[in-house]
Design a protein around this motif. Structure first.
Motif, PDB file in Angstrom:
ATOM      1  N   PRO A 150       0.793  -1.172  -0.011  1.00  0.00           N
ATOM      2  CA  PRO A 150      -0.053   0.145  -0.077  1.00  0.00           C
ATOM      3  C   PRO A 150       0.678   1.346   0.043  1.00  0.00           C
ATOM      4  N   LEU A 151       1.873   1.272   0.632  1.00  0.00           N
ATOM      5  CA  LEU A 151       2.780   2.534   0.516  1.00  0.00           C
ATOM      6  C   LEU A 151       3.508   2.776  -0.788  1.00  0.00           C
ATOM      7  N   CYS A 152       3.686   1.785  -1.552  1.00  0.00           N
ATOM      8  CA  CYS A 152       4.219   1.929  -3.068  1.00  0.00           C
ATOM      9  C   CYS A 152       2.962   2.290  -3.848  1.00  0.00           C
ATOM     10  N   HIS A 153       1.768   1.787  -3.507  1.00  0.00           N
ATOM     11  CA  HIS A 153       0.537   2.168  -4.170  1.00  0.00           C
ATOM     12  C   HIS A 153       0.056   3.577  -3.866  1.00  0.00           C
ATOM     13  N   MET A 154       0.280   4.096  -2.738  1.00  0.00           N
ATOM     14  CA  MET A 154       0.093   5.525  -2.390  1.00  0.00           C
ATOM     15  C   MET A 154       1.184   6.134  -2.983  1.00  0.00           C
ATOM     16  N   GLY A 155       2.535   5.966  -3.136  1.00  0.00           N
ATOM     17  CA  GLY A 155       3.310   6.697  -3.777  1.00  0.00           C
ATOM     18  C   GLY A 155       2.901   7.027  -5.343  1.00  0.00           C
ATOM     19  N   LEU A 156       2.480   5.973  -5.792  1.00  0.00           N
ATOM     20  CA  LEU A 156       1.955   6.022  -7.462  1.00  0.00           C
ATOM     21  C   LEU A 156       0.941   7.030  -7.414  1.00  0.00           C
ATOM     22  N   HIS A 157      -0.063   7.044  -6.525  1.00  0.00           N
ATOM     23  CA  HIS A 157      -1.161   8.124  -6.406  1.00  0.00           C
ATOM     24  C   HIS A 157      -0.768   9.405  -6.178  1.00  0.00           C
ATOM     25  N   LYS A 158       0.307   9.633  -5.558  1.00  0.00           N
ATOM     26  CA  LYS A 158       0.927  10.955  -5.010  1.00  0.00           C
ATOM     27  C   LYS A 158       1.618  11.470  -6.366  1.00  0.00           C
ATOM     28  N   LYS A 159       2.293  10.483  -7.141  1.00  0.00           N
ATOM     29  CA  LYS A 159       3.209  11.116  -8.260  1.00  0.00           C
ATOM     30  C   LYS A 159       2.169  11.275  -9.488  1.00  0.00           C
ATOM     31  N   PHE A 160       1.246  10.490  -9.908  1.00  0.00           N
ATOM     32  CA  PHE A 160       0.420  10.455 -11.072  1.00  0.00           C
ATOM     33  C   PHE A 160      -1.131  11.081 -10.836  1.00  0.00           C
ATOM     34  N   ASP A 161      -1.482  11.588 -11.711  1.00  0.00           N
ATOM     35  CA  ASP A 161      -3.026  11.735 -11.750  1.00  0.00           C
ATOM     36  C   ASP A 161      -3.529  11.080 -13.293  1.00  0.00           C
ATOM     37  N   ILE A 162      -5.003  10.687 -13.172  1.00  0.00           N
ATOM     38  CA  ILE A 162      -5.528  10.161 -14.410  1.00  0.00           C
ATOM     39  C   ILE A 162      -6.421  11.295 -14.808  1.00  0.00           C
ATOM     40  N   ALA A 163      -6.612  11.349 -16.166  1.00  0.00           N
ATOM     41  CA  ALA A 163      -7.657  12.453 -16.452  1.00  0.00           C
ATOM     42  C   ALA A 163      -8.093  11.623 -17.928  1.00  0.00           C
ATOM     43  N   ILE A 164      -9.253  12.501 -18.499  1.00  0.00           N
ATOM     44  CA  ILE A 164      -9.853  12.175 -19.615  1.00  0.00           C
ATOM     45  C   ILE A 164      -9.677  13.422 -20.573  1.00  0.00           C
ATOM     46  N   ASN A 165      -9.179  13.335 -21.505  1.00  0.00           N
ATOM     47  CA  ASN A 165      -8.988  14.466 -22.581  1.00  0.00           C
ATOM     48  C   ASN A 165     -10.468  14.892 -23.328  1.00  0.00           C
ATOM     49  N   LEU A 166     -10.905  15.927 -23.200  1.00  0.00           N
ATOM     50  CA  LEU A 166     -12.416  16.171 -23.387  1.00  0.00           C
ATOM     51  C   LEU A 166     -12.480  16.690 -24.780  1.00  0.00           C
ATOM     52  N   LYS A 167     -11.330  17.318 -25.239  1.00  0.00           N
ATOM     53  CA  LYS A 167     -11.587  17.897 -26.596  1.00  0.00           C
ATOM     54  C   LYS A 167     -10.105  17.730 -27.310  1.00  0.00           C
ATOM     55  N   ASP A 168     -10.046  17.395 -28.947  1.00  0.00           N
ATOM     56  CA  ASP A 168      -9.000  17.229 -29.534  1.00  0.00           C
ATOM     57  C   ASP A 168      -7.863  18.506 -29.070  1.00  0.00           C
ATOM     58  N   GLN A 169      -6.594  18.235 -28.845  1.00  0.00           N
ATOM     59  CA  GLN A 169      -5.830  19.327 -28.723  1.00  0.00           C
ATOM     60  C   GLN A 169      -4.644  18.760 -29.068  1.00  0.00           C
ATOM     61  N   GLU A 170      -3.591  19.964 -29.489  1.00  0.00           N
ATOM     62  CA  GLU A 170      -2.120  19.551 -29.863  1.00  0.00           C
ATOM     63  C   GLU A 170      -1.163  19.439 -28.775  1.00  0.00           C
ATOM     64  N   ILE A 171      -0.377  18.466 -28.892  1.00  0.00           N
ATOM     65  CA  ILE A 171       0.866  18.004 -27.854  1.00  0.00           C
ATOM     66  C   ILE A 171       1.959  18.823 -28.185  1.00  0.00           C
ATOM     67  N   TYR A 172       2.541  19.480 -27.213  1.00  0.00           N
ATOM     68  CA  TYR A 172       3.941  20.396 -27.761  1.00  0.00           C
ATOM     69  C   TYR A 172       5.021  19.661 -26.782  1.00  0.00           C
ATOM     70  N   GLU A 173       6.154  20.180 -27.487  1.00  0.00           N
ATOM     71  CA  GLU A 173       7.397  19.896 -26.793  1.00  0.00           C
ATOM     72  C   GLU A 173       7.798  20.299 -25.322  1.00  0.00           C
ATOM     73  N   GLY A 174       6.828  21.725 -25.041  1.00  0.00           N
ATOM     74  CA  GLY A 174       7.318  22.255 -23.876  1.00  0.00           C
ATOM     75  C   GLY A 174       5.886  22.934 -23.281  1.00  0.00           C
ATOM     76  N   PRO A 175       5.780  23.453 -22.362  1.00  0.00           N
ATOM     77  CA  PRO A 175       4.565  24.031 -21.566  1.00  0.00           C
ATOM     78  C   PRO A 175       4.237  25.251 -22.118  1.00  0.00           C
ATOM     79  N   SER A 176       4.102  25.348 -23.356  1.00  0.00           N
ATOM     80  CA  SER A 176       3.700  26.533 -24.137  1.00  0.00           C
ATOM     81  C   SER A 176       3.402  26.363 -25.638  1.00  0.00           C
ATOM     82  N   SER A 177       2.312  27.078 -26.317  1.00  0.00           N
ATOM     83  CA  SER A 177       2.253  26.882 -27.660  1.00  0.00           C
ATOM     84  C   SER A 177       3.351  27.574 -28.495  1.00  0.00           C
ATOM     85  N   VAL A 178       4.682  28.040 -27.870  1.00  0.00           N
ATOM     86  CA  VAL A 178       5.698  28.582 -28.968  1.00  0.00           C
ATOM     87  C   VAL A 178       6.653  27.505 -29.071  1.00  0.00           C
TER      88      VAL A 178
END
Length: 221
Positions: A150-178
């Motif tokens: 459970p400690l390892c399992h808790m660590g996974l939850h702390k490190k990662f989140d799950i999400a559903i993408n609601l609309k098509d969108q671009e993937i970028y090399e960095g955190p900006s559309s530049v």
């Protein structure tokens, strides 16, 4: 006994649904959200959104319904139908065993893992107490291994989140559309998130979607 106002809302929703007035049904659902248990609300939302053809939002709501305690053949079938309509490969049907394992692990609350391990530890302690397990070393090692799960399992939850993408969108090399676009994140894709940078988040898995995307079009689970 069911609340009278809730019963009336359900009758109105059924009437609108049968008439095909899904937009009005959605408005009534949102307006009456507080009258439903969380899981039931999201199940109903998913059903109406699927009828409207918004399969990404429908999947998000079906996944939330399951997360909040509703799992039946009906919701399973609706979720599978929605995923079939989306026709995409993501973390839930990846060919990579590591990605599938991550999806399954993060879909289970770590509190549930703690509860299961506590029961196992109790059983182990009883076996040791009644001399079914005679070695203290074996008892200690097995106990430590069980606690690590459970400690390892808790660590996974702390490190990662799950999400559903609601609309098509671009993937970028960095955190900006530049930055250069390196691909497209499909609407309805289930993804595992990592680092956050203001309005942007890094998609960690599946690797086919790895890169930075806008947070505003994601529905976190």
């Amino acid at each position: 006994m069911e609340n009278t106002s809730t019963t009336e809302v359900l009758k109105s929703l059924e009437s609108l649904y049968l008439k095909g007035e899904f937009g009005k049904a959605l408005e009534l659902l949102i307006k009456s959200k507080t009258q439903f248990p969380t899981a039931e609300f999201h199940y109903n939302m998913g059903t109406v959104l699927a009828k409207q053809g918004d399969f990404a939002a429908a999947r998000y709501n079906f996944e939330l319904a399951i997360k909040n305690g509703t799992f039946s053949s009906a919701i399973k079938n609706n979720l599978e139908f929605t995923k079939t309509q989306l026709a995409i490969t993501d973390i839930s049907n990846s060919r990579e065993s590591w990605e599938l394992w991550l999806d399954r692990s993060l879909s289970v609350p770590y509190e549930a893992t703690f509860s299961i391990v506590l029961v196992l530890l109790l059983g182990l302690t009883l076996l040791f107490r009644f001399n079914k397990i005679k070695s203290k070393i074996v008892y200690g090692l097995v106990s430590a291994l069980l606690l690590a799960i459970p400690l390892c399992h808790m660590g996974l939850h702390k490190k990662f989140d799950i999400a559903i993408n609601l609309k098509d969108q671009e993937i970028y090399e960095g955190p900006s559309s530049v930055y250069d676009s390196i691909g497209k994140l499909d609407a309805g894709a289930k993804i595992i998130l990592g680092q956050i940078d203001k309005d942007w988040v890094m998609v960690e898995y599946p690797l086919k979607y790895a890169g930075w995307v806008k947070r505003e079009t994601l529905g976190n689970l």
